[in-house]
Write a protein that holds these residues in place. Sequence first.
Motif, PDB file in Angstrom:
ATOM      1  N   GLN A 145       0.844  -1.196   0.000  1.00 53.63           N
ATOM      2  CA  GLN A 145       0.000   0.000   0.000  1.00 53.63           C
ATOM      3  C   GLN A 145       0.878   1.244   0.000  1.00 53.63           C
ATOM      4  O   GLN A 145       1.829   1.352   0.780  1.00 53.63           O
ATOM      5  CB  GLN A 145      -0.919   0.020   1.220  1.00 53.63           C
ATOM      6  CG  GLN A 145      -1.887   1.205   1.202  1.00 53.63           C
ATOM      7  CD  GLN A 145      -2.769   1.260   2.440  1.00 53.63           C
ATOM      8  OE1 GLN A 145      -2.434   0.677   3.476  1.00 53.63           O
ATOM      9  NE2 GLN A 145      -3.894   1.948   2.350  1.00 53.63           N
ATOM     10  N   LEU A 146       0.570   2.179  -0.864  1.00 53.71           N
ATOM     11  CA  LEU A 146       1.282   3.445  -0.946  1.00 53.71           C
ATOM     12  C   LEU A 146       0.240   4.560  -0.955  1.00 53.71           C
ATOM     13  O   LEU A 146      -0.463   4.767  -1.946  1.00 53.71           O
ATOM     14  CB  LEU A 146       2.156   3.490  -2.203  1.00 53.71           C
ATOM     15  CG  LEU A 146       3.042   4.728  -2.396  1.00 53.71           C
ATOM     16  CD1 LEU A 146       4.002   4.900  -1.220  1.00 53.71           C
ATOM     17  CD2 LEU A 146       3.828   4.626  -3.700  1.00 53.71           C
ATOM     18  N   ILE A 147       0.118   5.239   0.159  1.00 55.01           N
ATOM     19  CA  ILE A 147      -0.891   6.291   0.309  1.00 55.01           C
ATOM     20  C   ILE A 147      -0.411   7.534  -0.434  1.00 55.01           C
ATOM     21  O   ILE A 147       0.747   7.939  -0.297  1.00 55.01           O
ATOM     22  CB  ILE A 147      -1.117   6.605   1.801  1.00 55.01           C
ATOM     23  CG1 ILE A 147      -1.528   5.336   2.541  1.00 55.01           C
ATOM     24  CG2 ILE A 147      -2.171   7.696   1.966  1.00 55.01           C
ATOM     25  CD1 ILE A 147      -1.413   5.433   4.057  1.00 55.01           C
ATOM     26  N   ASP A 148      -1.284   8.138  -1.205  1.00 56.67           N
ATOM     27  CA  ASP A 148      -0.872   9.253  -2.067  1.00 56.67           C
ATOM     28  C   ASP A 148      -1.804  10.442  -1.888  1.00 56.67           C
ATOM     29  O   ASP A 148      -2.922  10.459  -2.383  1.00 56.67           O
ATOM     30  CB  ASP A 148      -0.862   8.808  -3.535  1.00 56.67           C
ATOM     31  CG  ASP A 148      -0.281   9.878  -4.449  1.00 56.67           C
ATOM     32  OD1 ASP A 148       0.301  10.853  -3.932  1.00 56.67           O
ATOM     33  OD2 ASP A 148      -0.407   9.738  -5.675  1.00 56.67           O
ATOM     34  N   PHE A 149      -1.299  11.453  -1.172  1.00 56.22           N
ATOM     35  CA  PHE A 149      -2.019  12.713  -1.017  1.00 56.22           C
ATOM     36  C   PHE A 149      -1.404  13.826  -1.877  1.00 56.22           C
ATOM     37  O   PHE A 149      -1.831  14.979  -1.769  1.00 56.22           O
ATOM     38  CB  PHE A 149      -2.008  13.159   0.452  1.00 56.22           C
ATOM     39  CG  PHE A 149      -2.868  12.332   1.365  1.00 56.22           C
ATOM     40  CD1 PHE A 149      -4.237  12.241   1.161  1.00 56.22           C
ATOM     41  CD2 PHE A 149      -2.300  11.643   2.435  1.00 56.22           C
ATOM     42  CE1 PHE A 149      -5.036  11.483   2.009  1.00 56.22           C
ATOM     43  CE2 PHE A 149      -3.092  10.879   3.289  1.00 56.22           C
ATOM     44  CZ  PHE A 149      -4.466  10.800   3.070  1.00 56.22           C
ATOM     45  N   MET A 150      -0.408  13.498  -2.686  1.00 56.18           N
ATOM     46  CA  MET A 150       0.312  14.549  -3.411  1.00 56.18           C
ATOM     47  C   MET A 150      -0.553  15.339  -4.385  1.00 56.18           C
ATOM     48  O   MET A 150      -0.274  16.522  -4.626  1.00 56.18           O
ATOM     49  CB  MET A 150       1.529  13.961  -4.115  1.00 56.18           C
ATOM     50  CG  MET A 150       2.624  13.520  -3.153  1.00 56.18           C
ATOM     51  SD  MET A 150       3.069  14.780  -1.926  1.00 56.18           S
ATOM     52  CE  MET A 150       4.025  15.907  -2.945  1.00 56.18           C
TER      53      MET A 150
END
Length: 527
Positions: A431-436
Motif C-alpha cells: 500500500q502506498l498512500i498518495d495525497f500529493m
Amino acid sequence: MNSASDPSTPSPVEHRLNEADQSLRAGDAHKALALLSPLPGSPAVHLNRGRAFFRLGQYQDAAAELEKATLPFGGHAVAAIIDEAVALRRRADLLHLFSESRKIAPYDPRLLDAQGSILMHLGRFDEAEVCLRESLKRRPNDKGTLNLLAMNLTEQGRFDEALSILDGLRQRAPEEWGPGCNMAAILNNIGRLEDAANIYRETIPLAPNEAALRLNHSIAMLKSGRMAQGWAEHEWRFGMPGHTNLPQNRLLPNITPFLNLEGKRVLVTQEEGLGDTLMYLRYIPALARTGAIVHIWGTSILAGLCRRVEGTTIVQHGGETPDYDYHCPFISLPRAFSATPDAMGSPVPYLKADPVKVLQWKKILHSDRKLRVGLVWAGGARPENTGAQMVDRQRSMPLSALAPLADLEGISFYSLQKDEPALQRLDFPGQLIDFMPQCLDMDDTAALVSCLDLVVSVDTSMVHLAGGLGKPVIMMDRFNNCWRWLHGRDDSPWYPKMKIVRQTRFRDWSDVVTRVRSLLEDAVSAQ
C-alpha cells in the motif's frame, strides 16, 4: 545618409532570414518555409530550411537541407540544431534526422559524433559507443570524439577506461586545460579527492581565468570539506550561462565587522534548483541580524515557506527587478558568511510549515498509528537541460526498486513523489498512500511532511525540505555523489537527523534498498 548604403541596414535577404528565424522561434515552421522559399541557396538559407523541416517532422527534407548548409571544412549543420531540438524536448527525434543524414553521408564522423552524443543523452550507452568508435576509425585520435567516448564510458561506470583516454589526451597536448578538467572531475566524482586536487593544481595554471575549470575546482574543494576556499572559488559560476544577470559590482560582499548593512535592502535571488534554495534559506536569519532588509525574489512554489523564515521582510515571485542596495543569489550566501560564526547558517529547524495546514493533515492522519514514512524515488528530469537530465538518471530509481520495503510490518508508506514518476505508484506491491495531488506547492508538502515520522528519499529537494524542517531523513545516494554530502560519510553537517545510504556499486540500488529496509526495521522497533 541614404539607408540603402547604410551597412547597418539589413539587406532584403537578411531581412527575410530574420523574419524566418522569428517565425521558427514562434513555432510557425510553415510561415518560415514560405519566407525562405524564394531565396537563393546559401548556408544560412539551407540551415533555416532544415530547422523548419525538422520542426515539421520531415526528416528526409531536413537532412537534405542541412547537408547543403554544411561547409566543407566546418562542423556539420546537424550540430547547429541539436540545442534547439533539446529545448523543444525532441532529443529522440534527432535520431530520425541522423538516420536520414547518414543515408547521404554514411561515414561522416561529424554525424557519428552527433549521433553518439544524443544516444548517450538518451541513456543508450552501448549504441553511443558503437557510433563513437566508428567515428574514430575515420578520424583516429580526434580529441573531440575521444572526449565524448570518455564521457560515455564514465556514464557506464567504466571510470578507469575513461581516465586512461583523458590522460592520453593530456600527454598529447599538455598545454590544453580541457582533458585535465574532465579527468579531475571524474576523480572527484568517484571519491579520489587527492588525485583530483593534484590534477587541478597542474591544470589551473594553464587557464586561470577559465570559468568552467574554476567552477569544477570549487566543487572538488567543497566535497573535500574545504568550505571557505570552495565558496570563494564557486563564484566563478558567474562566468557561465544561466546565472545572475544583475551587476557584479552590487553583489553582496563577505560579511565582516566593517560592512554596515543596517537598513540596506539585500535582494536574495533564486538561482538554480529548489533544493539549493531550501538548503540556503538557513542563512536568512543571520543576514537579517546584520540589520539588512531581506527581500527574497524567488519562485512561487516556495513563497509560503520563505515568508516564515525568520528575518524575511519581503517575498516576491515574478515581476520587475525591485530596488536594492546589494543582491545575493542564494548560492552565494555561504560565501558571504564563510568567515563568521554563521558559516553553516541557522541550526535546524529553520523551516516552518503552515500551522493551519499542519493541523488539517493531523486530522486526516490521526488514525494512522504506524510509523509514517514518506517515499521519494525520483527527481525532476528536466529534459531540456542535458546536464541535469544525465545527473537525474543517476540519482533517481524506478519505484519497483523499492519493492523489498513493501512487506515491512508496522509502517505506512506515503508517496511524496511529484511529476511523471508519480505515475509509477502502481508498481509498488504494497500500500502506498498518495495525497500529493492535494499538495499544490512546497508549502502544502511541508505541512504533510511535518505529520510524518521519517522521510526516505533519493537526492532531491525533498531531503532539504524534510531536513530543514528537522525531520529524520534516510537519503538513498548515488555512487558518485553530490559535493554537499562530502565523501565517506553517512551523516551530514547540514542536517543532523539525516542518514546517508550510498551505492557501493555504480547505478546499482539493490544494496541501498537492503540497508534501508534494515534501518526501517530498527525505526519500527524503536517506536
